[in-house]
Every structure is written in C-alpha cells, then in structure tokens.
Design a protein around this motif. Structure first.
Motif, PDB file in Angstrom:
ATOM      1  N   LYS A  10     -31.492  13.698  59.687  1.00  0.00           N
ATOM      2  CA  LYS A  10     -30.977  14.791  60.519  1.00  0.00           C
ATOM      3  C   LYS A  10     -29.828  15.528  59.814  1.00  0.00           C
ATOM      4  CE  LYS A  10     -28.764  15.201  65.076  1.00  0.00           C
ATOM      5  NZ  LYS A  10     -27.373  14.910  64.743  1.00  0.00           N
ATOM      6  N   ASP A  11     -28.891  14.790  59.269  1.00  0.00           N
ATOM      7  CA  ASP A  11     -27.647  15.404  58.790  1.00  0.00           C
ATOM      8  C   ASP A  11     -27.425  15.322  57.277  1.00  0.00           C
ATOM      9  OD1 ASP A  11     -26.882  16.154  61.338  1.00  0.00           O
ATOM     10  OD2 ASP A  11     -25.885  14.247  61.742  1.00  0.00           O
ATOM     11  N   GLY A  12     -28.218  14.536  56.569  1.00  0.00           N
ATOM     12  CA  GLY A  12     -28.044  14.403  55.122  1.00  0.00           C
ATOM     13  C   GLY A  12     -28.552  15.640  54.405  1.00  0.00           C
ATOM     14  N   LYS A  13     -27.913  15.943  53.276  1.00  0.00           N
ATOM     15  CA  LYS A  13     -28.349  17.091  52.482  1.00  0.00           C
ATOM     16  C   LYS A  13     -28.657  16.618  51.066  1.00  0.00           C
ATOM     17  CE  LYS A  13     -26.098  20.721  55.128  1.00  0.00           C
ATOM     18  NZ  LYS A  13     -26.071  19.880  56.324  1.00  0.00           N
ATOM     19  N   VAL A  14     -29.879  16.944  50.622  1.00  0.00           N
ATOM     20  CA  VAL A  14     -30.274  16.546  49.281  1.00  0.00           C
ATOM     21  C   VAL A  14     -29.794  17.612  48.308  1.00  0.00           C
ATOM     22  CG1 VAL A  14     -32.193  15.894  47.786  1.00  0.00           C
ATOM     23  CG2 VAL A  14     -32.318  15.414  50.242  1.00  0.00           C
ATOM     24  N   GLY A  15     -28.904  17.203  47.398  1.00  0.00           N
ATOM     25  CA  GLY A  15     -28.370  18.149  46.433  1.00  0.00           C
ATOM     26  C   GLY A  15     -29.043  18.011  45.084  1.00  0.00           C
ATOM     27  N   ALA A  16     -28.710  18.923  44.189  1.00  0.00           N
ATOM     28  CA  ALA A  16     -29.265  18.856  42.833  1.00  0.00           C
ATOM     29  C   ALA A  16     -28.735  17.600  42.146  1.00  0.00           C
ATOM     30  CB  ALA A  16     -28.860  20.106  42.063  1.00  0.00           C
ATOM     31  N   GLY A  17     -29.505  17.108  41.182  1.00  0.00           N
ATOM     32  CA  GLY A  17     -29.068  15.936  40.422  1.00  0.00           C
ATOM     33  C   GLY A  17     -29.169  14.646  41.214  1.00  0.00           C
ATOM     34  N   ASN A  18     -30.100  14.634  42.189  1.00  0.00           N
ATOM     35  CA  ASN A  18     -30.321  13.425  42.983  1.00  0.00           C
ATOM     36  C   ASN A  18     -29.096  12.919  43.727  1.00  0.00           C
ATOM     37  OD1 ASN A  18     -33.070  12.826  42.876  1.00  0.00           O
ATOM     38  ND2 ASN A  18     -32.876  12.093  40.774  1.00  0.00           N
ATOM     39  N   VAL A  19     -28.278  13.845  44.176  1.00  0.00           N
ATOM     40  CA  VAL A  19     -27.104  13.466  44.972  1.00  0.00           C
ATOM     41  C   VAL A  19     -27.416  13.699  46.448  1.00  0.00           C
ATOM     42  CG1 VAL A  19     -24.698  14.008  45.511  1.00  0.00           C
ATOM     43  CG2 VAL A  19     -25.445  13.912  43.135  1.00  0.00           C
ATOM     44  N   LEU A  20     -27.149  12.689  47.253  1.00  0.00           N
ATOM     45  CA  LEU A  20     -27.327  12.804  48.694  1.00  0.00           C
ATOM     46  C   LEU A  20     -25.962  13.030  49.324  1.00  0.00           C
ATOM     47  CD1 LEU A  20     -29.140  12.516  51.219  1.00  0.00           C
ATOM     48  CD2 LEU A  20     -28.729  10.049  51.109  1.00  0.00           C
ATOM     49  N   LYS A  21     -25.832  14.145  50.047  1.00  0.00           N
ATOM     50  CA  LYS A  21     -24.551  14.459  50.685  1.00  0.00           C
ATOM     51  C   LYS A  21     -24.613  14.044  52.151  1.00  0.00           C
ATOM     52  CE  LYS A  21     -21.777  17.444  49.045  1.00  0.00           C
ATOM     53  NZ  LYS A  21     -20.399  17.230  48.565  1.00  0.00           N
ATOM     54  N   VAL A  22     -23.701  13.181  52.522  1.00  0.00           N
ATOM     55  CA  VAL A  22     -23.633  12.749  53.923  1.00  0.00           C
ATOM     56  C   VAL A  22     -22.190  12.905  54.417  1.00  0.00           C
ATOM     57  CG1 VAL A  22     -25.659  11.242  54.059  1.00  0.00           C
ATOM     58  CG2 VAL A  22     -23.580  10.374  53.007  1.00  0.00           C
ATOM     59  N   ASP A  23     -21.625  14.049  54.085  1.00  0.00           N
ATOM     60  CA  ASP A  23     -20.218  14.307  54.397  1.00  0.00           C
ATOM     61  C   ASP A  23     -19.941  14.443  55.891  1.00  0.00           C
ATOM     62  OD1 ASP A  23     -19.581  14.209  51.779  1.00  0.00           O
ATOM     63  OD2 ASP A  23     -19.114  16.340  51.531  1.00  0.00           O
ATOM     64  N   SER A  24     -20.976  14.783  56.683  1.00  0.00           N
ATOM     65  CA  SER A  24     -20.716  15.025  58.105  1.00  0.00           C
ATOM     66  C   SER A  24     -20.533  13.747  58.911  1.00  0.00           C
ATOM     67  CB  SER A  24     -21.835  15.874  58.713  1.00  0.00           C
ATOM     68  OG  SER A  24     -23.026  15.127  58.730  1.00  0.00           O
ATOM     69  N   PHE A  25     -20.976  12.581  58.360  1.00  0.00           N
ATOM     70  CA  PHE A  25     -20.795  11.340  59.145  1.00  0.00           C
ATOM     71  C   PHE A  25     -20.322  10.140  58.342  1.00  0.00           C
ATOM     72  CE2 PHE A  25     -24.643   9.026  57.889  1.00  0.00           C
ATOM     73  CZ  PHE A  25     -25.484  10.036  57.435  1.00  0.00           C
ATOM     74  N   LEU A  26     -20.313  10.258  56.989  1.00  0.00           N
ATOM     75  CA  LEU A  26     -19.981   9.058  56.196  1.00  0.00           C
ATOM     76  C   LEU A  26     -18.862   9.266  55.187  1.00  0.00           C
ATOM     77  CD1 LEU A  26     -21.392   6.115  55.948  1.00  0.00           C
ATOM     78  CD2 LEU A  26     -22.336   6.996  53.829  1.00  0.00           C
ATOM     79  N   ASN A  27     -18.944  10.335  54.387  1.00  0.00           N
ATOM     80  CA  ASN A  27     -18.056  10.466  53.234  1.00  0.00           C
ATOM     81  C   ASN A  27     -16.881  11.421  53.396  1.00  0.00           C
ATOM     82  OD1 ASN A  27     -20.838  10.041  51.036  1.00  0.00           O
ATOM     83  ND2 ASN A  27     -19.171   8.605  51.389  1.00  0.00           N
ATOM     84  N   HIS A  28     -16.861  12.139  54.512  1.00  0.00           N
ATOM     85  CA  HIS A  28     -15.736  13.063  54.692  1.00  0.00           C
ATOM     86  C   HIS A  28     -15.323  12.965  56.162  1.00  0.00           C
ATOM     87  CE1 HIS A  28     -12.983  16.115  53.686  1.00  0.00           C
ATOM     88  NE2 HIS A  28     -13.718  17.186  53.871  1.00  0.00           N
ATOM     89  N   GLN A  29     -16.085  13.601  57.050  1.00  0.00           N
ATOM     90  CA  GLN A  29     -15.954  13.290  58.479  1.00  0.00           C
ATOM     91  C   GLN A  29     -16.651  11.938  58.701  1.00  0.00           C
ATOM     92  OE1 GLN A  29     -16.234  16.144  62.056  1.00  0.00           O
ATOM     93  NE2 GLN A  29     -18.338  15.661  61.509  1.00  0.00           N
ATOM     94  N   MET A  30     -16.047  11.075  59.520  1.00  0.00           N
ATOM     95  CA  MET A  30     -16.603   9.725  59.675  1.00  0.00           C
ATOM     96  C   MET A  30     -16.958   9.434  61.122  1.00  0.00           C
ATOM     97  SD  MET A  30     -14.251   7.565  57.004  1.00  0.00           S
ATOM     98  CE  MET A  30     -12.649   8.159  57.519  1.00  0.00           C
ATOM     99  N   ASP A  31     -18.201   9.009  61.353  1.00  0.00           N
ATOM    100  CA  ASP A  31     -18.689   8.663  62.689  1.00  0.00           C
ATOM    101  C   ASP A  31     -18.399   7.177  62.942  1.00  0.00           C
ATOM    102  OD1 ASP A  31     -20.100   7.908  64.937  1.00  0.00           O
ATOM    103  OD2 ASP A  31     -21.808   9.220  64.506  1.00  0.00           O
ATOM    104  N   ILE A  32     -17.306   6.933  63.635  1.00  0.00           N
ATOM    105  CA  ILE A  32     -16.823   5.558  63.803  1.00  0.00           C
ATOM    106  C   ILE A  32     -17.752   4.714  64.677  1.00  0.00           C
ATOM    107  CG2 ILE A  32     -14.831   4.205  64.618  1.00  0.00           C
ATOM    108  CD1 ILE A  32     -14.459   5.897  62.019  1.00  0.00           C
ATOM    109  N   GLN A  33     -18.406   5.359  65.659  1.00  0.00           N
ATOM    110  CA  GLN A  33     -19.367   4.612  66.501  1.00  0.00           C
ATOM    111  C   GLN A  33     -20.520   4.105  65.635  1.00  0.00           C
ATOM    112  OE1 GLN A  33     -18.401   4.064  69.453  1.00  0.00           O
ATOM    113  NE2 GLN A  33     -16.771   5.584  69.440  1.00  0.00           N
TER     114      GLN A  33
END
Ligand code: 5GP
Length: 194
Positions: A10-33
C-alpha cells in the motif's frame, strides 16, 4: 507477516537501484502501533529462546528496537556509527561496508553494556547484503555474549545477505522477504507468494 506485506504494497515505493522506500511508516514517519505488532510477532517467533538484551544499529533501527523491546521487557543497546577509531579499549568495534550507501564506517558499543551472560537478539529495519548485521554479529562475538538470532522487518531476499547468514547457522527471522521488485511497474513480489 501479512499485515506488513499489505502495508508495504500500500505505502512502499520502489525506487531505482532496487531501493524500497518505506518512509511513511518505518524509516522516517514511524507507525508505532505497527511496531508493536512487530514486537509481538518476534516474541512469538523467539518464544523458545531466552533473550535479555536487544542490539541494533543507529539510526533507523533504534525506534523499531525500542518498541519491540517492550514485548521482551529487556533493554536496548544500539551500536554507534563513528568515523574516529577509539583506541582506549573500552569499546568493541567492528567495520561495516555499506554497499547501499557506498560508505565504510566503524561501529562501536561500550564493553560495559555487552558481555558474557548476555543473550542477544539483533533487530534492524532492513537486511540486504548483510553487512550491517555482520558488523553487529562481530561485536556480539567479540564481547563473549551469546547470539540468539536476528529479527528483521524487511529482508531483500534477492541481495542474498539473509540466506548467507542462515547458511552460516544464524537464526534470521524476517517479517517480510522481498524476492523481486520492479521500479517501473512499482510491483513487489514477496517470498511465499504465488
Ligand atoms: P546491508 O548492510 O544488509 O546491505 O543493508 C542494511 C542497511 O542498509 C539497512 O540497515 C538499511 O538502513 C539500508 N538499506 C538497504 N536496502 C534498503 C532499502 O531498499 N531501503 C531502505 N530504506 N534502506 C535500505
């Protein structure tokens, strides 16, 4: 863990160079629940093991490890990244070669916080080539503590680090294993999916 796979889709973004961006719930903003669910899941997976310390690496591992640690009721120790070699001898040190970030850095933990008698669970956000985890494993070995295993949120299976560590006898539990990604279509295939 289906909840996590659904969230990545739903929220992950596949970037160039095989990088998975999950900034909205894991790596920047964090979903504590969600982090709390990770903790409960790891507690289940390592139910047969005694664990008295969680070790992670700064920076993005810390928030996750802190919430996960509440399920285990143990302290969290994080390895610090440093550019200056510590020669005073009061720290364990190990070198990490990050292919993702194209950097080499040393990581340290103070000897007073890790040693014989500790039963350590490693926690990190991503496992790709395995360099970060190997650095943490070296610190645990040097300290004389017991390595119980590693709990990873997202493993990029196609980079091989996880399978290499499992073959070396390390218990690696990943909540989602990505077997392939396509940055043009934005698709993600998880291990175990059809
Ligand atoms: P490794 O040392 O296993 O190659 O990479 C582990 C570290 O690289 C993780 O702690 C994470 O910070 C970073 N990393 C590797 N791949 C990705 C990725 O696809 N997305 C994000 N957000 N971080 C990654």
């Amino acid at each position: 863990m289906q909840l996590l796979k659904d969230r990545i889709r739903k929220d992950g973004k596949v970037g160039a160079g095989n990088v998975l961006k999950v900034d909205s719930f894991l790596n920047h903003q964090m979903d504590i629940q969600l982090f709390d669910q990770f903790g409960k899941e790891f507690k289940k997976r390592f139910a047969d093991k005694e664990i008295n310390k969680i070790l992670t690496i700064e920076a993005s591992g810390i928030g996750i490890a802190c919430v996960v640690a509440q399920s285990f009721n143990v302290p969290v120790l994080f390895a610090k990244k440093t550019k200056t070699k510590n020669i005073a001898g009061e720290v364990y040190t190990s070198r990490v070669e990050s292919f993702t970030h194209g950097r080499i850095y040393d990581i340290i933990v103070a000897k007073e916080f890790l040693g014989k008698g500790d039963k350590v669970l490693l926690i990190d956000d991503f496992l790709a080539n395995g360099a970060a985890l190997e650095g943490l494993i070296d610190l645990v070995k040097d300290s004389g503590a017991e390595l119980v295993g590693a709990g990873i949120i997202i493993e990029k299976g196609f980079q091989g680090g996880g399978d290499r560590l499992r073959e070396a006898g390390i218990r690696v539990e990943s909540l989602a294993i990505v077997d392939s990604m396509d940055d043009e279509k934005g698709t993600i295939v998880f291990r175990g999916d059809e």
